[in-house]
Motif scaffolding. Structure first.
Motif, PDB file in Angstrom:
ATOM      1  N   SER A  89       0.817  -1.218   0.000  1.00  0.00           N
ATOM      2  CA  SER A  89       0.000   0.000   0.000  1.00  0.00           C
ATOM      3  C   SER A  89       0.849   1.265   0.000  1.00  0.00           C
ATOM      4  O   SER A  89       0.395   2.316  -0.461  1.00  0.00           O
ATOM      5  N   SER A  90       2.059   1.168   0.483  1.00  0.00           N
ATOM      6  CA  SER A  90       2.936   2.335   0.556  1.00  0.00           C
ATOM      7  C   SER A  90       3.846   2.458  -0.658  1.00  0.00           C
ATOM      8  O   SER A  90       4.739   3.315  -0.676  1.00  0.00           O
ATOM      9  N   ASN A  91       3.608   1.635  -1.659  1.00  0.00           N
ATOM     10  CA  ASN A  91       4.471   1.649  -2.840  1.00  0.00           C
ATOM     11  C   ASN A  91       3.711   1.700  -4.153  1.00  0.00           C
ATOM     12  O   ASN A  91       4.269   1.360  -5.201  1.00  0.00           O
ATOM     13  N   ILE A  92       2.450   2.152  -4.115  1.00  0.00           N
ATOM     14  CA  ILE A  92       1.684   2.299  -5.351  1.00  0.00           C
ATOM     15  C   ILE A  92       2.142   3.583  -6.034  1.00  0.00           C
ATOM     16  O   ILE A  92       1.829   4.687  -5.558  1.00  0.00           O
ATOM     17  N   PRO A  93       2.892   3.528  -7.120  1.00  0.00           N
ATOM     18  CA  PRO A  93       3.539   4.724  -7.671  1.00  0.00           C
ATOM     19  C   PRO A  93       2.579   5.809  -8.136  1.00  0.00           C
ATOM     20  O   PRO A  93       2.900   6.999  -8.043  1.00  0.00           O
ATOM     21  N   TYR A  94       1.413   5.420  -8.615  1.00  0.00           N
ATOM     22  CA  TYR A  94       0.464   6.389  -9.165  1.00  0.00           C
ATOM     23  C   TYR A  94      -0.528   6.895  -8.129  1.00  0.00           C
ATOM     24  O   TYR A  94      -1.407   7.706  -8.440  1.00  0.00           O
ATOM     25  N   TYR A  95      -0.427   6.445  -6.899  1.00  0.00           N
ATOM     26  CA  TYR A  95      -1.336   6.920  -5.857  1.00  0.00           C
ATOM     27  C   TYR A  95      -0.718   8.097  -5.107  1.00  0.00           C
ATOM     28  O   TYR A  95       0.329   7.965  -4.460  1.00  0.00           O
ATOM     29  N   ASP A  96      -1.348   9.246  -5.189  1.00  0.00           N
ATOM     30  CA  ASP A  96      -0.988  10.415  -4.372  1.00  0.00           C
ATOM     31  C   ASP A  96       0.495  10.772  -4.458  1.00  0.00           C
ATOM     32  O   ASP A  96       1.105  11.153  -3.461  1.00  0.00           O
ATOM     33  N   HIS A  97       1.080  10.612  -5.650  1.00  0.00           N
ATOM     34  CA  HIS A  97       2.469  11.012  -5.899  1.00  0.00           C
ATOM     35  C   HIS A  97       3.474  10.233  -5.041  1.00  0.00           C
ATOM     36  O   HIS A  97       4.527  10.761  -4.672  1.00  0.00           O
ATOM     37  N   THR A  98       3.128   8.973  -4.768  1.00  0.00           N
ATOM     38  CA  THR A  98       4.041   8.128  -4.000  1.00  0.00           C
ATOM     39  C   THR A  98       5.370   7.938  -4.722  1.00  0.00           C
ATOM     40  O   THR A  98       6.425   7.827  -4.080  1.00  0.00           O
ATOM     41  N   ASP A  99       5.331   7.896  -6.054  1.00  0.00           N
ATOM     42  CA  ASP A  99       6.571   7.719  -6.808  1.00  0.00           C
ATOM     43  C   ASP A  99       7.550   8.855  -6.543  1.00  0.00           C
ATOM     44  O   ASP A  99       8.737   8.623  -6.266  1.00  0.00           O
ATOM     45  N   GLU A 100       7.078  10.090  -6.573  1.00  0.00           N
ATOM     46  CA  GLU A 100       7.957  11.231  -6.325  1.00  0.00           C
ATOM     47  C   GLU A 100       8.358  11.315  -4.851  1.00  0.00           C
ATOM     48  O   GLU A 100       9.489  11.703  -4.534  1.00  0.00           O
ATOM     49  N   TYR A 101       7.451  10.963  -3.971  1.00  0.00           N
ATOM     50  CA  TYR A 101       7.767  10.935  -2.540  1.00  0.00           C
ATOM     51  C   TYR A 101       8.942  10.000  -2.282  1.00  0.00           C
ATOM     52  O   TYR A 101       9.865  10.331  -1.521  1.00  0.00           O
ATOM     53  N   LYS A 102       8.953   8.863  -2.935  1.00  0.00           N
ATOM     54  CA  LYS A 102      10.032   7.899  -2.753  1.00  0.00           C
ATOM     55  C   LYS A 102      11.329   8.362  -3.421  1.00  0.00           C
ATOM     56  O   LYS A 102      12.419   8.147  -2.891  1.00  0.00           O
ATOM     57  N   GLN A 103      11.200   8.996  -4.558  1.00  0.00           N
ATOM     58  CA  GLN A 103      12.379   9.380  -5.328  1.00  0.00           C
ATOM     59  C   GLN A 103      13.137  10.548  -4.709  1.00  0.00           C
ATOM     60  O   GLN A 103      14.371  10.519  -4.601  1.00  0.00           O
ATOM     61  N   ILE A 104      12.418  11.582  -4.283  1.00  0.00           N
ATOM     62  CA  ILE A 104      13.102  12.788  -3.803  1.00  0.00           C
ATOM     63  C   ILE A 104      12.858  13.076  -2.319  1.00  0.00           C
ATOM     64  O   ILE A 104      13.401  14.029  -1.770  1.00  0.00           O
ATOM     65  N   GLY A 105      12.050  12.245  -1.668  1.00  0.00           N
ATOM     66  CA  GLY A 105      11.864  12.392  -0.223  1.00  0.00           C
ATOM     67  C   GLY A 105      10.754  13.325   0.195  1.00  0.00           C
ATOM     68  O   GLY A 105      10.573  13.585   1.389  1.00  0.00           O
ATOM     69  N   TYR A 106       9.984  13.830  -0.737  1.00  0.00           N
ATOM     70  CA  TYR A 106       8.817  14.656  -0.422  1.00  0.00           C
ATOM     71  C   TYR A 106       7.954  14.752  -1.672  1.00  0.00           C
ATOM     72  O   TYR A 106       8.393  14.438  -2.780  1.00  0.00           O
ATOM     73  N   VAL A 107       6.700  15.181  -1.471  1.00  0.00           N
ATOM     74  CA  VAL A 107       5.798  15.398  -2.603  1.00  0.00           C
ATOM     75  C   VAL A 107       5.930  16.853  -3.025  1.00  0.00           C
ATOM     76  O   VAL A 107       5.758  17.757  -2.206  1.00  0.00           O
ATOM     77  N   PRO A 108       6.263  17.132  -4.285  1.00  0.00           N
ATOM     78  CA  PRO A 108       6.472  18.511  -4.725  1.00  0.00           C
ATOM     79  C   PRO A 108       5.164  19.304  -4.763  1.00  0.00           C
ATOM     80  O   PRO A 108       4.110  18.785  -5.135  1.00  0.00           O
ATOM     81  N   PHE A 109       5.277  20.573  -4.382  1.00  0.00           N
ATOM     82  CA  PHE A 109       4.120  21.464  -4.367  1.00  0.00           C
ATOM     83  C   PHE A 109       3.593  21.719  -5.776  1.00  0.00           C
ATOM     84  O   PHE A 109       2.403  21.962  -5.962  1.00  0.00           O
ATOM     85  N   ASP A 110       4.473  21.666  -6.781  1.00  0.00           N
ATOM     86  CA  ASP A 110       4.020  21.887  -8.153  1.00  0.00           C
ATOM     87  C   ASP A 110       3.326  20.655  -8.731  1.00  0.00           C
ATOM     88  O   ASP A 110       2.825  20.703  -9.847  1.00  0.00           O
ATOM     89  N   LYS A 111       3.288  19.583  -7.947  1.00  0.00           N
ATOM     90  CA  LYS A 111       2.573  18.377  -8.369  1.00  0.00           C
ATOM     91  C   LYS A 111       1.289  18.156  -7.582  1.00  0.00           C
ATOM     92  O   LYS A 111       0.363  17.505  -8.052  1.00  0.00           O
ATOM     93  N   SER A 112       1.239  18.685  -6.372  1.00  0.00           N
ATOM     94  CA  SER A 112       0.045  18.501  -5.530  1.00  0.00           C
ATOM     95  C   SER A 112      -0.140  19.714  -4.632  1.00  0.00           C
ATOM     96  O   SER A 112       0.807  20.170  -3.982  1.00  0.00           O
TER      97      SER A 112
END
Length: 265
Positions: A89-112
């Motif tokens: 559940s914590s690794n669904i890449p297309y859910y709530d920008h999980t892919d970017e959260y994992k890649q850069i350590g946070y969800v970017p404001f310009d994405k959400s």
């Protein structure tokens, strides 16, 4: 089998309470969550299921913390199935920008538009996976999520002294309004409320930011979606001093006279 879960509203206080006073009901709730996971095309625990249909309302993968607390409190559930569901559940890449959260350590404001809240809450959920993995003796999962759980540090702006959304290029949102609930990178709460959310009140956070900024005491300006339950939970925390318990009581009594809002209240 339960088919309605508004987990964002219930993971902080209701489920932990049920794990103590209604353990049979809570066991059925957790088993229902696992049934949802097993039947989900996304291999995802409930986010906000309604009559068996997932509508992905609100944010986060908060069911993982419900399972973590159930395991910690010794409910009779399949622990290996649970940790598998939590990791998935914590690794669904297309859910709530999980892919970017994992890649850069946070969800970017310009994405959400709610990027800071997603980052803070994901970090908490990741800590619960880390803790569960430790209990189950899985060092590989524990090590992975120990690192992910520190992602909340990536949205604390030192010059501001509070959490703040940042863009994908690493720059911070400017001119943030600490008392506004709109357009600031947070959802259902102000910067002040979310930085002092009960799930983040621990020694590492207190070391990360000054406890007082602009005349506002972080230790006493607390937020939870369900105000009373949240502050009671915080008052039982080991880092909570007698003085803070007193001031929390005053804040609860006078909450409508304070800046900001107490959300659902």
């Amino acid at each position: 089998n339960y088919t309605v879960f508004s987990v964002w509203d219930t993971y902080r206080a209701l489920h932990p309470l049920f794990n103590i006073i209604k353990r049979d009901v809570s066991t059925d709730l957790v088993k229902s969550m696992l049934t949802h996971y097993n039947q989900s095309v996304h291999h995802l625990l409930p986010v906000w299921s309604h009559m068996g249909n997932e509508n992905w309302c609100m944010i986060g993968y908060h069911s993982v913390s419900v399972l973590a607390d159930a395991i910690t409190k010794g409910l009779p559930i399949n622990k290996q199935e649970a940790i598998k569901a939590m990791v998935s559940s914590s690794n669904i890449p297309y859910y709530d920008h999980t892919d970017e959260y994992k890649q850069i350590g946070y969800v970017p404001f310009d994405k959400s538009s709610t990027s800071a809240t997603i980052t803070l809450e994901n970090a908490y959920e990741d800590w619960t996976i880390y803790h569960t993995a430790l209990l189950l003796g899985d060092k590989q999962i524990a090590n992975t999520y120990k690192k992910r759980a520190l992602s909340y540090q990536n949205v604390f702006k030192p010059s501001l002294g509070f959490a703040c959304p940042r863009y994908k290029d690493g720059s911070w949102k400017e001119n943030i309004d600490l008392l506004s609930t709109h357009g600031q990178g947070f959802i259902d709460g102000t910067v002040l409320m979310l930085v002092a959310c009960t799930v983040f009140i621990h020694a590492r956070l207190i070391d990360t930011v000054d406890v007082v900024r602009n005349g506002i005491g972080i230790r006493t300006y607390l937020y939870d979606a369900e105000w009373g339950a949240g502050t009671r939970k915080c008052m039982s925390h080991p880092v909570c001093s007698d003085d803070r318990v007193y001031q929390i009581g005053l804040l609860r009594h006078n909450r409508h006279s304070h800046a900001g809002k107490s959300d659902n209240q």
